[in-house]
Design an enzyme around this catalytic site. Sequence first.
Site, PDB file in Angstrom:
ATOM      1  CB  THR A   1      15.097 -26.016 -11.780  1.00 25.66           C
ATOM      2  OG1 THR A   1      14.126 -26.840 -11.483  1.00 25.66           O
ATOM      3  CG2 THR A   1      16.225 -26.557 -11.267  1.00 25.66           C
TER       4      THR A   1
ATOM      5  CB  CYS B   1       7.356 -25.208 -11.115  1.00 31.52           C
ATOM      6  SG  CYS B   1       8.097 -25.897 -12.607  1.00 31.52           S
TER       7      CYS B   1
END
Length: 231
Positions: free
Chosen positions: A84, A197
């Site tokens: 992430t 992202c």
Amino acid sequence: MHKKIGIIGGLSPESTVSYYLHITRSYVEKFGDYGYPEIVIYSVNLKKYHYWRSEGRWDLITEDLVAAANKLKVAGADFALIATNTMHKVFNEVQLSASLPLIDLINATAKEVADKKVKTVALLGTKFTMSENFYRQRLESHGLKVIVPSLADQEIIHRIIVDELVRGVFLQKSKAEYISIIGQLLQQGAEGVILGCTEIPLLIKPEDCHFPVFDTAKIHAEEALLCAVNR
């Protein structure tokens, strides 16, 4: 023997799957067989991370990421990824306490952008990634100029990530909103766009764009593959 890859996943499950698929598929494409590296995935509780993040409890996020990395070490992983972007805010703190080496997503992305000769890049991600300095400063340390969306557009991008993408919901109207925001950033001088992202590349594909698009999940996963096979 290849090194064993550890992935701290679940942040979100949707993008964690993309890491696994890229590593295995890229290996087969490169080497023509199914001898890809072993992969261990530790999936964390996403709800806790969203709560800690909203409360500014990055200390608890750090502790949990360290614990996850150490569990991957016990499971045999030789190195690990935090799958992430936003949690790379505490990457250095986690690396200091973790019992195995970690591959830095931001560093890998910055190198990829520089390799493509892009000097000014737009950054999309969660509102934390776009509004705080940790990501931009790291990119700027590689000589890049970084442009982020307006605060209003940051809210739109963040809402779509949290309410849709992490749930596996991919809407054409949301893609259109992203493309419109990206268009504004290109008008401001961006030469390419970092999809900062790991869920955004599930919605925005290179074929949707006529400019360089940097898929951070793919870049990160590819770096892991190369590390695992010692290439």
